[in-house]
Scaffold this motif. Structure first.
Motif, short mmCIF file in Angstrom:
data_model
loop_
_atom_site.label_atom_id
_atom_site.label_comp_id
_atom_site.label_asym_id
_atom_site.label_seq_id
_atom_site.Cartn_x
_atom_site.Cartn_y
_atom_site.Cartn_z
N THR A 67 0.85 -1.24 0.09
CA THR A 67 0.03 -0.05 -0.11
C THR A 67 0.91 1.27 0.02
N LEU A 68 2.14 1.27 0.34
CA LEU A 68 2.88 2.39 0.47
C LEU A 68 2.44 3.19 1.59
N ASP A 69 1.55 2.78 2.79
CA ASP A 69 1.49 3.42 3.79
C ASP A 69 2.42 3.42 4.79
N VAL A 70 2.96 4.23 5.73
CA VAL A 70 3.64 4.21 6.47
C VAL A 70 3.35 3.31 7.75
N VAL A 71 4.35 2.65 8.18
CA VAL A 71 4.03 1.49 9.23
C VAL A 71 4.78 2.23 10.58
N GLU A 72 6.00 2.52 10.48
CA GLU A 72 6.72 3.02 11.58
C GLU A 72 7.77 4.08 11.01
N GLU A 73 8.21 4.91 11.96
CA GLU A 73 9.26 5.85 11.73
C GLU A 73 10.29 5.95 12.98
#
Length: 231
Positions: A67-73
């Motif tokens: 999805t190219l959604d952010v999981v963690e930073e």
């Protein structure tokens, strides 16, 4: 705020750094296809510098590969650990990048570096260096060409041309969007060149630069501003 120091025994001059590159280069794995495109996680890595204050901020941003959604930073701030020397830039930032990576709780999956892998004068750029040190598959996607020759790829998305060093293909100039400048893709570790390009195209559905790099670039700049505000 914790500032990452320079590790004990870190190379202090060009000869020592080149010796490390020569030793680690022998560990690069180039005969693996790498992870499937769109599966698992991909992690963008980037850094921002303030040379006046001798600081570097690193960001690691994990995306869901489908999805190219952010999981963690995660971010880290450290001391610049080596002088500016072309071909040895990895030594300026790797301790801080590794600290950011080490702060993640999610599996990073494929590492996507804003820089080069084997498209490097000694075939050991940042993406290869990080891949070998972490054991993870890695690719380099650079915004600008280094020292290698290449023809302009065709104007359509997905067109590419070889980056050549003494007749050897060490990477590809890849057009991620029709009619815009190409990016420069090279293998880091445990991924094929074709796979590296396929991942890059998947990660760049709308813009020239992969989403991994876009997120990591924004985050490391923000982390540096916050660090400077606290110093």
């Amino acid at each position: 705020m914790t500032i990452i120091g320079i590790p004990a025994g870190w190379p202090a001059d060009e000869d020592a750094a080149r010796a490390v590159q020569r030793e680690l280069r022998g560990r690069i794995v180039l005969d693996e296809a790498g992870p499937a495109v769109g599966e698992g996680h991909v992690t963008g890595l980037d850094v921002a510098y303030d040379d006046e204050r001798d600081l570097v901020a690193a960001a690691a941003v994990v995306l869901d590969a489908r999805t190219l959604d952010v999981v963690e930073e995660a971010t880290a701030v450290g001391r610049v650990s080596f002088p500016y020397v072309p071909g040895l830039l990895a030594f300026r930032e790797i301790p801080t990048v590794l600290a950011a990576l080490g702060s993640l709780t999610a599996d990073p999956g494929l590492l996507v570096c804003d820089g080069y892998g084997i498209a490097h004068p000694r075939r050991f750029g940042l993406a290869s260096h990080l891949g070998v040190l972490t054991g993870r598959p890695s690719i380099g996607v650079a915004k600008n060409p280094f020292t290698f020759t290449h023809d302009q790829p065709g104007p359509e998305r997905g067109a590419f041309s070889a980056l050549l060093a003494d007749g050897e293909e060490v990477g590809r100039a890849l057009r991620t969007q029709a009619g815009v400048k190409p990016v420069f893709v090279s293998v880091g570790h445990r991924v094929s060149l074709a796979g590296s390009c396929a991942h890059t195209l998947h990660l760049a559905p709308r813009y020239r630069i992969p989403e991994t790099t876009r997120h990591a670039d924004s985050l490391c700049r923000r982390a540096l501003r916050e660090a400077l505000g606290n110093t």
